[in-house]
Design an enzyme around this catalytic site. Structure first.
Site, PDB file in Angstrom:
ATOM      1  N   CYS A  71     -49.331  14.823  54.451  1.00  0.00           N
ATOM      2  CA  CYS A  71     -48.070  15.429  54.020  1.00  0.00           C
ATOM      3  C   CYS A  71     -47.734  16.711  54.787  1.00  0.00           C
ATOM      4  O   CYS A  71     -46.589  16.922  55.193  1.00  0.00           O
ATOM      5  CB  CYS A  71     -48.099  15.701  52.525  1.00  0.00           C
ATOM      6  SG  CYS A  71     -49.607  16.501  51.933  1.00  0.00           S
ATOM      7  N   HIS A  93     -44.372  21.670  49.935  1.00  0.00           N
ATOM      8  CA  HIS A  93     -45.326  22.362  50.802  1.00  0.00           C
ATOM      9  C   HIS A  93     -44.573  23.315  51.726  1.00  0.00           C
ATOM     10  O   HIS A  93     -43.505  22.978  52.259  1.00  0.00           O
ATOM     11  CB  HIS A  93     -46.094  21.367  51.675  1.00  0.00           C
ATOM     12  CG  HIS A  93     -47.112  20.553  50.938  1.00  0.00           C
ATOM     13  ND1 HIS A  93     -47.403  20.714  49.603  1.00  0.00           N
ATOM     14  CD2 HIS A  93     -47.925  19.541  51.383  1.00  0.00           C
ATOM     15  CE1 HIS A  93     -48.352  19.851  49.260  1.00  0.00           C
ATOM     16  NE2 HIS A  93     -48.678  19.134  50.312  1.00  0.00           N
TER      17      HIS A  93
END
Length: 344
Positions: free
Chosen positions: A130, A242
């Site tokens: 990710c 993130h």
């Protein structure tokens, strides 16, 4: 005629997001099958306006399925992906099981779409980590312009990257703080509520963690093996999204203004970069969005041809589910696969 799609791990965070995105983007499906382990059999998950009953992976026959979106972890993928691929079904895997296999393409469609043709060797395509996915989306257009020599990245990764258990632990610990309950850490090595943890995944012999190693190995595989990459991965008390602080050193000259213009035109990127209070994106704002957001673009005067950027993205979407479905779209749009029922 549409494609028959199976989603393995349909009850997890990423599996559910895959179902949402398939529906949102109007992917040409004839049928969608939700799969998971025996203990989840019969569970209901949503797909658009309909509800799917989860079936047992062990009992499912992939012989008439076109694409399998695999999001059930590396162990399951190592066992099942070769079997599924041998049935003629293309596996797009979200785990780390196949990312470093030389016969399996590792794909971010905005970065290295042409590498997808190699899927025919194993019928498996790997989805990157990710944190790597959003990083390379931002780096690719800059690398094309000025050639990157070195990247230093510090990640600020949300708890959803650790699955539902990670999200539950942040919620439970945060509530415990306010009602003065005992703080219990199960998923993370230290308390995550109102704290940051400089440790994601297992430690390696050189002192880096596996998560940090993934970023450098995957960036090299997808972007350029000559780029030097170093990373510090940190878990933060954020539910979704993130963030990354990225320092880049280039071979050729590039200004902040040039970088801003390049990134504004780059696929998958959205620049929000005003030199004022709130003129940048935070993970809270990126949740539920498809773009990789880039802010705080500025020159680094300590090195020749250096830039700093701030990169934020929804890790459940571009970092996982969205990227997998974009890979499936790439297969379809390039005519690399046809619906098997139609072919029959």
């Amino acid at each position: 005629m549409g494609f028959k799609i199976a989603i393995v791990g349909a009850t997890g965070n990423v599996g559910r997001e895959m179902l949402n995105i398939l529906s949102e983007r109007g992917f040409p499906v004839s049928e969608v099958v939700a799969l998971a382990s025996a203990r989840s059999q019969g569970t209901e998950v949503s797909f658009g306006d309909s509800t799917l009953k989860v079936q047992n992976l062990e009992n499912y026959d992939f012989s008439d399925t076109d694409i399998c979106l695999m999001s059930a972890g590396g162990t399951i993928s190592q066992k099942w992906s070769p079997k599924i691929g041998a049935k003629g079904c293309v596996v797009i895997d979200n785990s780390s099981a196949w990312r470093y296999d030389s016969e399996v393409p590792l794909i971010v469609p905005e970065v290295n779409p042409d590498a997808i043709v190699d899927f025919k060797k194993r019928n498996i395509i790997a989805n990157p980590n990710c944190s790597t996915a959003q990083l390379v989306v931002a780096l690719k257009p800059l690398h094309d312009f000025a050639k990157i020599k070195r990247v230093v990245v510090s990640t600020y990764q949300s708890v959803s990257g650790a699955g539902k258990e990670g999200m539950d632990e942040l919620f439970t610990q945060t509530r415990a703080v306010f009602v003065a309950d005992t703080i219990v850490s199960k998923k993370f090595t230290k308390r995550i509520a109102f704290n940051v943890i400089p440790h994601i995944d297992s430690f390696m012999e050189d002192g880096y963690t596996k998560e940090e190693w993934k970023v450098l190995a995957e960036t090299k595989k997808m972007l350029d093996p000559k780029i030097k990459v170093t990373c510090t991965a940190v878990r933060v008390p954020v539910f979704i999204g993130h963030s990354e602080s990225v320092n880049i050193e280039f071979e050729n000259e590039i200004s902040a203004d040039q970088a801003r213009d390049i990134l504004r035109e780059a696929p998958g990127c959205l620049v929000i970069d005003k030199h004022e209070d709130g003129g940048y994106i935070t993970p809270y704002e990126c949740a539920g969005e498809d773009a990789t957001y880039i802010s705080r673009i500025r020159e680094d005067a300590t090195v020749e041809n250096g830039l700093n950027i701030w990169v934020v993205s929804d890790n459940l979407r571009k970092g996982a589910a969205l990227n997998a479905i974009q890979i499936a779209e790439l297969l379809v749009n390039r005519g690399l696969i046809k619906p098997r029922k139609e072919a029959a």
